[in-house]
Design a protein around this motif. Structure first.
Motif, PDB file in Angstrom:
ATOM      1  N   TRP A  27       0.421  59.394 -43.845  1.00  0.00           N
ATOM      2  CA  TRP A  27       0.514  58.282 -44.773  1.00  0.00           C
ATOM      3  C   TRP A  27       0.386  56.938 -44.059  1.00  0.00           C
ATOM      4  O   TRP A  27      -0.378  56.060 -44.463  1.00  0.00           O
ATOM      5  CB  TRP A  27       1.830  58.392 -45.550  1.00  0.00           C
ATOM      6  N   GLN A  28       1.103  56.831 -42.947  1.00  0.00           N
ATOM      7  CA  GLN A  28       1.073  55.537 -42.269  1.00  0.00           C
ATOM      8  C   GLN A  28      -0.287  55.278 -41.640  1.00  0.00           C
ATOM      9  O   GLN A  28      -0.769  54.154 -41.625  1.00  0.00           O
ATOM     10  CB  GLN A  28       2.162  55.496 -41.212  1.00  0.00           C
ATOM     11  N   GLN A  29      -0.870  56.359 -41.139  1.00  0.00           N
ATOM     12  CA  GLN A  29      -2.196  56.177 -40.555  1.00  0.00           C
ATOM     13  C   GLN A  29      -3.179  55.678 -41.608  1.00  0.00           C
ATOM     14  O   GLN A  29      -3.972  54.778 -41.349  1.00  0.00           O
ATOM     15  CB  GLN A  29      -2.678  57.501 -39.984  1.00  0.00           C
ATOM     16  N   LEU A  30      -3.051  56.261 -42.779  1.00  0.00           N
ATOM     17  CA  LEU A  30      -3.925  55.849 -43.862  1.00  0.00           C
ATOM     18  C   LEU A  30      -3.689  54.381 -44.204  1.00  0.00           C
ATOM     19  O   LEU A  30      -4.619  53.615 -44.430  1.00  0.00           O
ATOM     20  CB  LEU A  30      -3.679  56.741 -45.080  1.00  0.00           C
ATOM     21  N   ARG A  31      -2.393  54.008 -44.226  1.00  0.00           N
ATOM     22  CA  ARG A  31      -2.084  52.629 -44.591  1.00  0.00           C
ATOM     23  C   ARG A  31      -2.512  51.650 -43.515  1.00  0.00           C
ATOM     24  O   ARG A  31      -2.938  50.534 -43.809  1.00  0.00           O
ATOM     25  CB  ARG A  31      -0.585  52.474 -44.861  1.00  0.00           C
ATOM     26  N   ARG A  32      -2.381  52.092 -42.279  1.00  0.00           N
ATOM     27  CA  ARG A  32      -2.771  51.184 -41.211  1.00  0.00           C
ATOM     28  C   ARG A  32      -4.287  51.127 -41.028  1.00  0.00           C
ATOM     29  O   ARG A  32      -4.812  50.216 -40.413  1.00  0.00           O
ATOM     30  CB  ARG A  32      -2.101  51.588 -39.895  1.00  0.00           C
TER      31      ARG A  32
ATOM     32  N   ARG B 228     -11.877  51.306 -39.833  1.00  0.00           N
ATOM     33  CA  ARG B 228     -11.278  52.584 -39.485  1.00  0.00           C
ATOM     34  C   ARG B 228     -10.778  53.227 -40.767  1.00  0.00           C
ATOM     35  O   ARG B 228     -10.013  52.603 -41.508  1.00  0.00           O
ATOM     36  CB  ARG B 228     -10.128  52.382 -38.509  1.00  0.00           C
ATOM     37  N   PHE B 229     -11.238  54.414 -41.049  1.00  0.00           N
ATOM     38  CA  PHE B 229     -10.714  55.130 -42.215  1.00  0.00           C
ATOM     39  C   PHE B 229     -10.870  56.626 -41.984  1.00  0.00           C
ATOM     40  O   PHE B 229     -11.715  57.047 -41.176  1.00  0.00           O
ATOM     41  CB  PHE B 229     -11.421  54.684 -43.496  1.00  0.00           C
TER      42      PHE B 229
ATOM     43  N   ALA C 260      -8.746  51.858 -45.022  1.00  0.00           N
ATOM     44  CA  ALA C 260      -9.293  52.731 -46.063  1.00  0.00           C
ATOM     45  C   ALA C 260      -9.614  51.996 -47.355  1.00  0.00           C
ATOM     46  O   ALA C 260     -10.663  52.224 -47.956  1.00  0.00           O
ATOM     47  CB  ALA C 260      -8.328  53.885 -46.334  1.00  0.00           C
ATOM     48  N   GLY C 261      -8.739  51.096 -47.774  1.00  0.00           N
ATOM     49  CA  GLY C 261      -8.975  50.389 -49.022  1.00  0.00           C
ATOM     50  C   GLY C 261     -10.242  49.560 -48.995  1.00  0.00           C
ATOM     51  O   GLY C 261     -11.117  49.695 -49.859  1.00  0.00           O
TER      52      GLY C 261
END
Lengths: 278, 315
Positions: B22-27, A102-103, B30-31
């Protein structure tokens, strides 16, 4: 006429039709092999000269040596293998991201990938040729290989396949604390053998037969691939048909062997995606 | 001074706004996703996305790779559409090739599929044989057909003379016959591919439809006409769309068989791009042709998409 003779008759008629059509499809290949073993003066004699008596095996050694055919072979092999390894690896990795991670903007990016599938290769070929020139890569393996290490089509194919793999198996691995990398290499890839094989065969075939790109980015004899080499050959031996047919046979042999070995993957791949081969 | 958000975070109570970004990205992953995507994305951005944009830009320039590029506005397109006789001819030729070879290859492919859709012993041998031309390199196969078409000693004319035709066509040397010759070869090469797709379609037609029709007294031909063909129409649609896209890009066989001749009778759009771009180094002009080709393919596909409802039968 009883039932048994009736089916027998039907089957015979069907076989007859099959054989007639098979003859039409295969005769050109047979004619190619026959001509490749013919002597030059017998080819230009009127009336059908089908059987090469005696067979001129020398045509093959000559076709192999009058142009650097061994170089063509090595080049085509190196390039095709690099394309297969590159495209399968990059496609599988990206497909995993599209199918399982998911991204942000994932679906938008995937749609962009799909959209570019419709753009004909001729659009990108011009800027990419200029890029190769700017990199000073023309007439090197870099130009032949690097632009085709990534494939939107392959990414699409593998993503669709990965989506069909049940998630239960990964969930178990996740509970055991497995990373995405190990799920990818230990769960997804081992389950995707047929899809990977299908893609590998398509890529090999496309690469082995590709013509326009190698034609424009190479110019020395040493860097030509087989199809471009054949074109050069044609220019030099315009009317020496036995020699030309020997060269064409040499070019077709590896692909036909790969096809015979990997037949079921071809058919599966085409029915799955309807792509490649054109 | 701590902002509202930071205070909220310290209290373990994230604000709505921060959660959405921000939190959505962290959760999210993405990395990891970036690592998995990176090689692919890099290739895509450089060799596809950049190239498409660059081709579009180039089409408004005069670019010969030697002198500096000159902005020419729409004049490449203008010249192509209104002032280039040869371009008009290659468009007509390409259309001739497409509308000649695509329907024929579909009909022959369908016939082959019907023919091999049996359980007879040894049928896989026939399927394999019919598919052989598809995997063969177009260049090698074109060399072979050039020899087959040889007007004096080629197999085709030898056979035609053997059955009593006194003056068979001179094929590749005759402007009227060169394109039909190209089309015949393409049908031979393409039919097996269509066969595989149609075969999959045929095997998906439910047997009970045929049984019902048989009870109603329909003969073989009627069953084929009113069951098989409608049930296959989604496959036919698909084959039609991808065949037209492929045919508009015909190049290899035209270059090897006839080099576009005689008298430009087999000069195609992609050969025109090749000549303009890589023989005369008119890169801007060639890029404009490529965009016109894309527009044509796009419009044809859109048109077929629009009108599929008229004849494609979906369950």
């Amino acid at each position: 006429m009883n039932r048994h003779t009736q089916t027998l008759l039907q089957h015979s008629l069907w076989y007859l039709a099959l054989i007639a059509v098979a003859a039409l499809m295969v005769v050109p290949f047979v004619w190619m092999l026959a001509t490749s073993l013919q002597s030059l003066d017998r080819v230009f004699r009127s009336g059908l000269q089908f059987l090469p008596i005696p067979p001129q095996w020398g045509n093959y050694t000559k076709a192999w040596t009058v142009v650097p055919f061994d170089r063509f072979f090595i080049n085509s092999t190196v390039v095709a293998l690099a394309h297969v390894v590159g495209q399968v690896a990059t496609s599988a990795m990206a497909a995993y991201a599209f199918a399982r991670l998911r991204f942000p903007l994932r679906d938008q990016l995937f749609l962009l990938y799909l959209g570019t599938l419709m753009i004909p290769a001729q659009v990108t070929i011009i800027p990419n040729f200029i890029l190769m020139r700017d990199f000073k890569w023309t007439d090197t393996y870099w130009a032949l290989i690097v632009p085709f290490l990534v494939s939107t089509f392959g990414t699409f194919l593998l993503r669709q396949f990965f989506l069909t793999i049940p998630r239960d198996l990964e969930d178990a691995a996740k509970i055991d604390g497995a990373s995405h990398f190990s799920i990818f290499t230990r769960v997804i890839l081992p389950l995707s053998g047929p899809a990977l094989a299908t893609l590998a065969i398509f890529v090999f075939l496309g690469s082995w037969n590709s013509f326009l790109w190698p034609l424009i980015v190479t110019n020395s004899m040493e860097m030509r691939t087989i199809p471009v080499g054949l074109r050069v050959f044609q220019g030099q031996y315009t009317t020496n048909y036995p020699l030309m047919m020997a060269a064409a046979s040499l070019a077709l042999m590896p692909v036909l062997i790969v096809y015979m070995l990997g037949q079921k993957y071809f058919v599966r791949g085409i029915t799955l995606t309807g792509m490649a081969g054109t | 001074m701590a902002t509202v958000g930071e205070r909220a975070l310290a209290e373990g109570r994230p604000t709505a706004r921060r959660r959405t970004w921000w939190q959505q990205l962290r959760r999210s992953d993405a990395g990891v996703a970036l690592l998995f995507l990176l090689p692919n994305l890099l290739g895509f951005l450089v060799f596809t996305a950049r190239a498409v944009i660059e081709a579009f830009r180039l089409s408004f320039y005069r670019a010969d790779l030697l002198t500096p590029e000159v902005w020419v506005g729409l004049s490449n397109y203008q010249r192509l559409l209104f002032n280039d006789e040869l371009f008009r001819k290659v468009l007509v030729n390409t259309a001739y090739y497409t509308f000649g070879s695509v329907p024929l290859a579909i009909i022959v492919g369908l016939l082959l599929a019907v023919l091999v859709n049996t359980q007879l012993r040894g049928i896989t041998v026939f399927r394999t044989a019919f598919f052989m031309p598809v995997v063969s390199s177009v260049v090698a196969v074109s060399l072979l057909w050039q020899w087959l078409y040889n007007s004096d000693f080629g197999l085709i004319n030898e056979a035609l003379r053997a059955i009593g035709l006194r003056n068979p066509p001179i094929w590749l040397s005759d402007p009227r016959w060169a394109m039909p010759a190209l089309i015949i070869m393409s049908v031979w090469r393409q039919a097996g591919y269509n066969m595989v797709l149609f075969l999959a379609g045929l095997q998906g037609v439910p047997v009970h439809l045929y049984e019902a029709a048989e009870i109603d007294g329909a003969n073989r031909w009627q069953r084929f006409w009113s069951i098989t063909l409608p049930m296959l129409s989604p496959t036919t649609f698909f084959v039609l769309v991808i065949s037209i896209i492929g045919s508009f890009q015909v190049f290899d066989q035209a270059l090897i068989l006839t080099n576009g001749g005689p008298a430009d009778a087999t000069h195609t759009v992609v050969m025109f791009i090749y000549n303009q771009g890589f023989q005369y180094f008119k890169m801007g002009y060639a890029a404009a042709v490529a965009w016109i080709l894309f527009a044509l393919i796009f419009l044809l596909t859109l048109f077929q998409w629009r009108y599929q409802r008229q004849w494609v039968h979906y369950e």
